[in-house]
Every structure is written in structure tokens, then in C-alpha cells.
Design a protein around this motif. Sequence first.
Motif, PDB file in Angstrom:
ATOM      1  N   LYS A   3     -52.716   3.823  -5.214  1.00 48.35           N
ATOM      2  CA  LYS A   3     -51.621   3.345  -6.054  1.00 48.35           C
ATOM      3  C   LYS A   3     -51.277   4.397  -7.098  1.00 48.35           C
ATOM      4  CE  LYS A   3     -50.299  -1.041  -7.600  1.00 48.35           C
ATOM      5  NZ  LYS A   3     -50.762  -2.360  -7.837  1.00 48.35           N
ATOM      6  N   PHE A  41     -47.908   6.343  -7.876  1.00 48.15           N
ATOM      7  CA  PHE A  41     -47.255   6.306  -9.167  1.00 48.15           C
ATOM      8  C   PHE A  41     -46.950   7.710  -9.657  1.00 48.15           C
ATOM      9  CE2 PHE A  41     -47.626   6.716 -13.740  1.00 48.15           C
ATOM     10  CZ  PHE A  41     -46.480   6.040 -14.078  1.00 48.15           C
ATOM     11  N   ALA A  99     -44.028   9.085  -8.045  1.00 46.89           N
ATOM     12  CA  ALA A  99     -42.871   8.395  -8.598  1.00 46.89           C
ATOM     13  C   ALA A  99     -42.544   8.950  -9.982  1.00 46.89           C
ATOM     14  CB  ALA A  99     -43.149   6.902  -8.685  1.00 46.89           C
ATOM     15  N   ALA A 100     -43.603   9.170 -10.750  1.00 47.70           N
ATOM     16  CA  ALA A 100     -43.392   9.675 -12.100  1.00 47.70           C
ATOM     17  C   ALA A 100     -42.778  11.064 -12.042  1.00 47.70           C
ATOM     18  CB  ALA A 100     -44.717   9.701 -12.848  1.00 47.70           C
ATOM     19  N   VAL A 147     -40.796  12.208  -9.796  1.00 48.75           N
ATOM     20  CA  VAL A 147     -39.379  12.021  -9.509  1.00 48.75           C
ATOM     21  C   VAL A 147     -38.641  11.661 -10.792  1.00 48.75           C
ATOM     22  CG1 VAL A 147     -37.724  10.562  -8.334  1.00 48.75           C
ATOM     23  CG2 VAL A 147     -39.729  11.393  -7.122  1.00 48.75           C
ATOM     24  N   ALA A 148     -39.258  10.763 -11.545  1.00 48.83           N
ATOM     25  CA  ALA A 148     -38.620  10.305 -12.779  1.00 48.83           C
ATOM     26  C   ALA A 148     -38.448  11.456 -13.752  1.00 48.83           C
ATOM     27  CB  ALA A 148     -39.452   9.207 -13.422  1.00 48.83           C
ATOM     28  N   ALA A 151     -48.142  -1.434 -20.157  1.00 41.60           N
ATOM     29  CA  ALA A 151     -49.189  -0.493 -19.741  1.00 41.60           C
ATOM     30  C   ALA A 151     -49.369   0.571 -20.813  1.00 41.60           C
ATOM     31  CB  ALA A 151     -48.806   0.159 -18.424  1.00 41.60           C
ATOM     32  N   ASN A 152     -50.533   1.236 -20.845  1.00 42.51           N
ATOM     33  CA  ASN A 152     -50.764   2.157 -21.950  1.00 42.51           C
ATOM     34  C   ASN A 152     -49.842   3.369 -21.858  1.00 42.51           C
ATOM     35  OD1 ASN A 152     -51.954   4.365 -20.617  1.00 42.51           O
ATOM     36  ND2 ASN A 152     -53.981   3.486 -20.775  1.00 42.51           N
ATOM     37  N   SER A 205     -49.504   5.827 -19.044  1.00 44.14           N
ATOM     38  CA  SER A 205     -49.287   5.188 -17.746  1.00 44.14           C
ATOM     39  C   SER A 205     -47.839   4.762 -17.562  1.00 44.14           C
ATOM     40  CB  SER A 205     -50.193   3.971 -17.585  1.00 44.14           C
ATOM     41  OG  SER A 205     -51.522   4.335 -17.762  1.00 44.14           O
ATOM     42  N   GLY A 206     -46.930   5.321 -18.331  1.00 43.03           N
ATOM     43  CA  GLY A 206     -45.520   5.031 -18.088  1.00 43.03           C
ATOM     44  C   GLY A 206     -44.755   4.582 -19.322  1.00 43.03           C
TER      45      GLY A 206
END
Lengths: 308, 443
Positions: free
Chosen positions: B2, B6, B9-10, B12-13, B80-81, B84-85
Motif C-alpha cells: 500500500k 501511495f 501516487a504521491a 504523481v501528485a 493522517a500525519n 503521510s499526505g
Amino acid sequence: MSVDAPLRPAETFDDKTTRAPKRGRGPRESVMSRSAAMLIMGVFTLYFLIPIFWLLVSSTKTLDNFNTSAALWFTPSSLQDGIANVGRLFTYDGGIFPRWMLNSIVYATVAGGLGTILSAMCGYALAKYRFWGREALFNIFLGGVLVPATALALPLFLIFSKVQLTDTFWAVFLPSIVSPFGVYLCRIYASSSVPDEIIEAARIDGSGEVRTFFTVAIRLMSPALVTVFLFQFVAIWNNFFLPLVMLRTQSLFPVTLGLYTWNSNVSQYPELRTLVLVGAFVSIIPLLIAFLSLQRFWRSGLGAGGLK
Amino acid sequence: MKKSKFLSAAAVAVAATIALAGCSAGSGAGDSGSDTAASCKASTGKVTLNFTSWVPNMDKVVALWNKENPDIQVKVSIVANGNSGTYKNFFNQLKAGNAPDIGQVEYDTLPAFRVQDGLANIASCSGVSDAKADFSDGLWNQVTFGEANSVYAIPQDSGPMALYYRKDLFDKAGLSVPTTWAEYAADAVKIKALGGNITNFAKGDVNQFAGLVSQAGGQWFSTDDGTWDVNLTSAESTKVADYWQDLISKKLVNTLPSFTDEWNNAYNTGQDWTWVSAVWGANTISSGAPKTSGKWAVAQMPQWTEGDKASAAWGGSSSVVFKGSKHPAEASKFLVWLNTSKEALTALNKEANLYPASSTGADLPALTSGVEFYGNQAIYKDFATAAENIQPFTWGPTMTQTYSDVSDGFGSAISGSGTLSDALSSGQTKTIAALKAQSIAVK
């Protein structure tokens, strides 16, 4: 274990060769290929099931036992610890976990169902009507299949900010009903399984286009729809990045984001670890139910298609 | 699995953020520094403040405030902390203009928000300047960045560091607690001979390493009028790196990734004997190594020079008011209550195990009595002593990137290719490149 695995089956191999030919039922196939297939399937079954088994075992342990006892087997107090863990999971922080489960179920079933119908209509229209720009439109959908949903999360966030819909139910729901892959699959399926003659016949009988779609076409397309729904359901259930970007109110979180929130705090608040484990186990149960109850339709559909 | 999903994904962000930032450059991100304390006028009527935090049970603490302040209601979101996003979300929300009024930001990330001009200057809000007396100078400096007439956050919790050690094993081996790093290294050899490891050096804990550097008197960053100076390879920094490289090369320390099950297990089974960590680590040990209850003790960090009393900090958060909040006066009032009042600090300590940054918190009953897991030592008193000796340290504006680059280098050093100093010099180069990429002036 990974060292033993390739060696051990070689022995069983030999004594099966002597026994197997006596069975002689059904089409003949070499014993070698059959047992090789069984072996590979067995290895993969284990490969896929062991993590789930680990999750099941771990969710029946207290934090102490989790760190100290064998990873892949239960402890003597597993039954009551497991029950206590589930109880704590459902009551922790004012029962936020059942709320997350409910959210996930609503997002996945309602948005998945609506998305499936939209995909079906769209795919059917693309397959059965001739209009200007049809191929171009279809190619855009195909392009959409290639764009990962995570890449769209941030632009979507900025758009939703403009209309003040971030941190609402709609911020996750609306993007979830769009599925380019569903449109693609429905178009392919509609063009092969809904004959033009049937549509013509319906028109001659005086049925309108919408009625034809809902009473005739949708039934012929149902196996594809089950597939699209399952894909959508799983994609929405596992969708994590979009809610992470869009939501900050805990009561709107889907279960994936909720568990992630807990998990991100495990190093400072270790008591959350058992909750994350039990929560992860509980959260896969609806997926199992969806698959087991829908796979019957799915399989029969695929079979029927194959016979034609 | 996971996590890696993430991370991609991050990534990409981040790429998308950079692309978007390119379009909107000049919309106020650059022209920071000029705004001295703006006026801080109270709003009229009932006010609702949004507060985003990742402290569990923060809602229970806020409920105490809401009950007594019907006109200033606070709505908490627990997420989330930061790393972590949530930090990325804050930046996105600032760009979109819908950031919450109040947010939680760790000290090492405050400069990142400051250079993006995301924080409101609350220096002129009532009660803020009085709160200064509650915090140590080093801590207060973290939230003002040394700028005149500026306050950008109120410290919430802090992470003074000390030495956790297995008293029983040290006693049995006839060793006394090391008071200098030289003794610590000598003990490492003796402990190895007995089959243990003195401690664990994890590649991911670059912020712990930064604490060790700051204890030695080093600085990684300094800023002068908006121009940053990056100095990961200073003499002090290199000294600390060489010290730990020596222990790693001689295989005197364990090198497991921290906060994992195997890492817990190494402490639980007595393979690892000490941990130089922050006050919140007390909880990490007691839940990760339950079999060692009663066998631990806490001492001050070993020193580079005999007789010194230097300590450092690892972690800790502050509460900020984001730029764009319509109610900075009410938000500041709430933050002063949350982080300096006895009522709130007691609740934060009880509900979320936070170690308060404010001196008002130091004499809470829970922080002055003995702790069973640590042989009834009143360990929080020792951490209060450590807190007084924290050496000042300036964080850079791109710590996430610095951490991950240095951590990669540490990983190579642990597996035998390269050294910790190599990791610092490559971290130095990459950090300067990252600052330039964000058009931040670098010396």
C-alpha cells in the motif's frame, strides 16, 4: 520454504505417474502437465492466501502477543482476544469504524451501480448509433483508460475547490461514477452481443429507444454489466488517493483512508496497531461477499458468450 | 505494498503540483518576508474555526474549549500525519484558497510553509507575545524564524532527547552509563563481546541524526535575509557521521529499519541495549518491547566533551494559523489556550500522550511521578532537564527531500557501499538543487 518448495514436489511427481493412468476418465492429458498445472496453482494459491491468513491470525492477537508469538499461528487466547479486538474496533473513538465501513459501502455500491448504468448507456450508444465524431469520442475514452485515476486527483481537487464541494460526500462520489474502462467494455460487448436485428424488431414493434435499451439491450448485456460493476466496486472500495486529497472530515472517510490515518500514527500510538490489523481484515469481508455472490452471474455470462 | 502505491501516487501528485505551480507563479508565493505583523482584529458575532490535526483524541480536548466558548467554536478534523499526505493537502488547499484556519505542523516543516508564504503572522494577536514566556528560547526561535515582530506558530509538543538504556544488562555486565560518546563507543565493543548491540542505527531516521548533529553544535541550514546556506557537511556534522560510520563498519550496532516488528523484537529480546531517542520514545519501547518492563532507565545523552550538558530534539509539533484565515484573532486565542493552559495540557497529555512544549506542562502530576516500565524512575523529570539543554537548530525549507536523499545514502552506507559522510555530501548537492528548483535563493 521458498527453497524447499521446488524440490519436494519432484518426489510426489514420481509416485503419481504410476497411479494416475488407471483413472482414465475424461479427455486424456499427460499426467506430467496436469500435475505441473496443479503444482503451479497450489503454489500461487498459497502465495495469495498466506497474507490473508496472516491477517486473520494477527487480528486475533493482543499487542503483546503480536510481537512475541509465532506469526502464522493462533495463540491459546486467540478466540477471546479476537472478539475483544473486534469489540474495541467497533467502539473506538465513538464508533468511527462502522461509519467508515458504511461510507465505503455507499460509495462503492451506489456510485458503482450508477457508474455501471452510465457506462452501459454510453457503450451501447457508441456501439449502435452512427453519429459524427463517434470514433473520435471512442478514442478519447480509450485514452481515458490509460490515465491513472491518481493523476486526476489533484486537478479534480482544484476544480472542486472552485465550486466549494471539497470535503463533502460529492467530492468522492461524483468522480467515482466515471469509468472509461466500463464504457470501453460495454461498447465491445454491446456490438458483439446485441444484434441489430433485435433492435430493429423492437423499433418496428413501436418501442422507443430508451425503452429498447432498458428492456432489451440491458438484459443481453448483463454479463458485461456484472463485470463492469465488480471492477467499479473494487476500484471505488480501494480508491485511496482521491479521498486523501479531497476529505478532511473523519465522518466522510472511506475505510481505506480511515485505516491509513490510524496506521500513520502507529509509531507514536502503538495501541492503534491491533485496530489497523483487525480493521483491515474486517474491511475485506464486503469485497469477499460481493465477489462470491456475483461470480455466479459473471461465470455463466462468460460461458454463454463463449458458446455463441 | 500500500505504501509503495501511495508513494508513486504521491510522486504523481508532486509532479502535478510542480506543473500547476508553474502556471500560477507570482501569485504571492514569492513576495514573503515583507509582511510585518498585520493588524489582528477580533471578528464580531459567532465564529467557527476549522482545525486539522493528526493527534488522536484531539476532539476530546477541543470539546473542553467549545463548552466554555460558545462564540468561538472549533471544528476538528483528524487526518493522517503530516508526511503521510497532510502537508501536501495543506499546500493544495492553500493554493485553492480553502485551507483550514488552524493546522498542525512539525517544527522541521515550518520553514517549508514559511517560504511558500502559507502562514499567518499572529505576532500582534492578543496573548501571543505573552505566551513567549512559556517556552524555551530555542523553541520560540523555531516559530519566529528569528524574524523581528513575527510569530508564525505556537509550539505544542516537543521531543527532547535522552538515552534510554537497559539498566539490568548494564549492571550485570558491570558497565556504568556512558556519559561521553567515547565511553559509549567503548561500551559498544564490550556489549558486542557479550552478544548484544549497543543500539540500532536506522537509515530512515535522518531527523534523529539531525538531532545528534545539533547536539554536537552543528547546523545544517542558516538563512540570512531570505538567502539560504546549506551546510550538511560542516565539521560537526562530519564528526557525528564518522563516529557512527565507525560503529557501523565494525558491526557494533544493529541496522534494522526502525519502528518495524523486527526492530521491536530486537529490543524485546534484549539484543539491543540502548536507544538515543525523544521523550515520545518511552511509549514506543513500552509497547514494542513489553517483556522488558521494569528493566529500562533514562539518562542524559552522552556528551562530546566530558561535563557538557547538551541535548537535542527529535520531532515535535506546533499549531499554525494558515494564511487566508478570516479569524486570526480568535484562532490565536484558541491556540494560546490549547498550548499553554494547564487544563488543555493536562488533557493533551492524558488523551494523546503528548509531552507539552510549554513550561506550564512540566509540573503536571503525570509528568513528575515514577513510571513503572522504567523501574519507577520519574523519567519525565529527566526529559525536562534535557529540554532545557536543547541546542538550537534551523530546519531547511525542503526537509522531506533532504530526509529522503540522505536516507538513501545512509542505506548504501549500511549495506557497505559508501559512508555516512558520502551520504551527507550527496544530500548537500541534492538539497541545493531542490532549493534552486523552487527558486529559493541559495548561497
